[in-house]
Design an enzyme around this catalytic site. Structure first.
Site: not given
Lengths: 467, 96
Positions: A75, A150, A174
């Site tokens: 990420k 997210s 997330s």
């Protein structure tokens, strides 16, 4: 044999049986990325040359390390030395960090090979991925729908088999929300189990570092590598190393699993409710004792979270002034601006007691709810999202509606307890649905055990999107 | 309560367009209205939580633990530097 649909365990077995080399594995994943990523937009920076070099290097050595030769995606909130790290924000569009975060380091030391950086909502602010300054990531199961956020790219990349696992951050859902939208396994560990060093901070009292995988077993294997104090993050509890894979095969007969009654309200969509009920039946068949519990302050969780989190965001994002790194503050997107201003307001002189302190007090009540529930139950089970993945644009113009989609994930972050999202079936329109198992602080081993037993019985993870 | 977007944007060091100011005014006050539901909850005698797993006074021995970046690397994130130091705008007025 398609070697890009494999789990970590299957790749490890394949190496043992000399079915393929590390270079072959890395090349086939890179080929798949080349083919599918232009449309899915899960990766925003590729590190192909380095990955190939590392693979070749590993092939010349004796296999060693828990994740020897396993490709992953990172990420873009995790700093990677020499590889662009953006938080998916224009502020850091050209930023190249001089060091890597602890999790990145320990994964690489264990033999994992990064293929590149994954898209997310900018600064990890969002529930759909639509706040990224690098464009939307599509849901591999239905390209008109959001992959969840997210950690949008992390979820989509594992679901589309672009990598067997990826890293994520979970401040209010997330990891679990996108995992539930993409038929993947998403772990949010206990607050303070995995180091945040070298991860771009969002809300420091809530940020939790986890990962996505195809199976619960893989998830446990990864946590074996990432958990533990590193001397750089003082919120890490000093604890003895645990083997999280130890209890995966242990039956769950007699375990008391609680359903928080506030989580199964009328707000649940029909298909989600049905998948949840089927999952409960499966747990009962495995011998678990299902009981009802109550978390009475659930209704106040989003309000509490939307005071604490923006307050901490406003403080953490104050460092982006364009002096030491990145561009100036005019490059912030709308959602970051909203949160910075909301947090600045709730922390400002005269309002601190009325908002931030009040929210910290309600947080105490929410923690107590969980403590009480864990007196009665060994673990809890709940849906992850009230609905499956929604369409792009559906909630994008209404921030409050977007915030409310984290209704069933946010309380877990406020309590700091661990939770794992596991595939639980599909809607009528073939959209993935997830359930989460929630346990007391540092009960990850128990959650892996329940998750693994549930997964072996239901095998939803075996279904793959049609790409 | 109401959020004064103009004031808060200044405090946050954010520059907003007129259009943004109007949009944020509506959205932020909408959110504020929602979070004010906490006012209904009685929190007298409830301790605020700052650290969720209960850690306190985490210290380490006062020794160099490594991992320090050399100056060239710690200033590598910007082009605005001079002799490995960050260049900032002048903050102090002088009488010259």
């Amino acid at each position: 044999m398609d070697i890009t649909n494999l789990t970590i365990t299957e790749i490890i077995d394949g190496y043992k049986e000399k079915k393929f080399s590390v270079s072959e594995i890395v090349s086939s994943y890179l080929e798949r990325i080349e083919k599918l990523n232009p449309e899915l937009n899960a990766f925003i920076t590729l590190d192909a040359q380095n990955a190939k070099k590392k693979a070749k290097d590993l092939d010349s050595k004796t296999p060693n390390g828990a994740l020897y030769g396993i490709p992953l995606g990172i990420k873009d909130m995790f700093l990677t030395k020499g590889v662009r790290t953006t938080a998916s924000s224009n502020v850091l569009r050209d930023y190249i960090p001089p060091y890597s975060g602890t999790v990145v380091n320990v994964l690489e030391e264990a033999g994992a090979i990064s293929l590149g950086k994954l898209n997310c909502d900018a600064w990890a602010h969002g529930s759909s991925g639509e706040n990224s300054d690098f464009g939307n990531t599509l849901n591999p199961w239905n390209k008109e729908r959001v992959p969840g956020g997210s950690s949008s790219g992390s979820a989509a990349a594992v679901a589309a088999s672009l990598v067997p696992f990826s890293t994520g951050t979970d401040t209010g859902g997330s990891i679990r929300l996108p995992a539930s939208f993409t038929n993947t396994v998403g772990l949010k560990p206990t607050y303070g189990l995995v180091s945040r060093y070298g991860v771009i901070s969002m809300a420091s009292s809530l940020d939790s570092i986890g990962h996505f995988s195809k199976t619960v077993e893989d998830s446990a294997r990864i946590l074996n590598v990432t958990a533990g104090a590193d001397g750089y993050d003082s919120t890490l509890a000093k604890r003895d190393k645990e083997n999280y894979m130890e209890d995966l095969k242990k039956e769950i007969k007699g375990l008391r699993i609680g359903i928080p009654k506030e989580y199964v309200s009328d707000a649940l969509d029909k298909d989600t409710k049905q998948a949840f009920e089927k999952s409960i039946k499966a747990l009962e068949e495995l011998g678990a004792q299902i009981i009802e519990v109550s978390l009475p302050n659930t209704d106040h969780a989003i309000a509490t979270y939307y005071i604490l989190q923006p307050s901490e965001v406003s403080s953490n994002l104050a460092r982006y002034d364009g002096i030491r790194f990145g561009k100036d503050r005019s490059y912030f997107g709308k959602e970051a601006k909203r949160r910075i201003m909301l947090g600045t307001f709730t922390l400002s002189s005269g309002y601190y007691d009325a908002y931030y302190k009040k929210a910290m007090q309600v947080r105490t009540l929410i923690i107590k709810d969980f403590k009480d529930a864990f007196e009665k139950a060994d673990a809890l089970v709940a849906p992850v999202s009230p609905t499956p993945a929604w369409k792009f644009g559906e909630k994008a113009d209404d921030p409050l509606q977007m915030y409310l989609s984290d209704l069933l994930t946010v309380p877990i972050n406020l309590a700091g307890v661990p939770a794992i999202s596991v595939p639980a079936g599909f809607s009528e329109g073939k959209l993935p649905i997830g359930i989460q198992f929630i346990g007391p602080h540092f009960s990850e081993k128990l959650l892996f055990r329940i998750g693994s037993q549930f997964e072996s019985k239901t095998e939803h993870y075996k279904e793959l999107p049609n790409l | 309560m109401k959020i004064d977007v103009k004031k808060v944007s200044k405090l946050s060091n954010l520059t907003l367009t007129d259009k943004e100011e109007k949009e944020f005014d509506e959205q932020l006050n909408d959110i504020l209205h929602y979070i004010e539901q906490l006012n209904k909850i009685d929190t007298t005698a409830v301790e605020p939580t700052t650290q969720v797993t209960g850690l306190k006074n985490i210290t380490r021995s006062d020794e160099h633990i490594g991992g320090m970046l050399p100056p060239e690397e710690s200033t590598s994130g910007t082009e605005k530097k001079h002799n490995n130091m960050f260049v900032v705008d002048k903050l102090v007025e002088t009488n010259e």
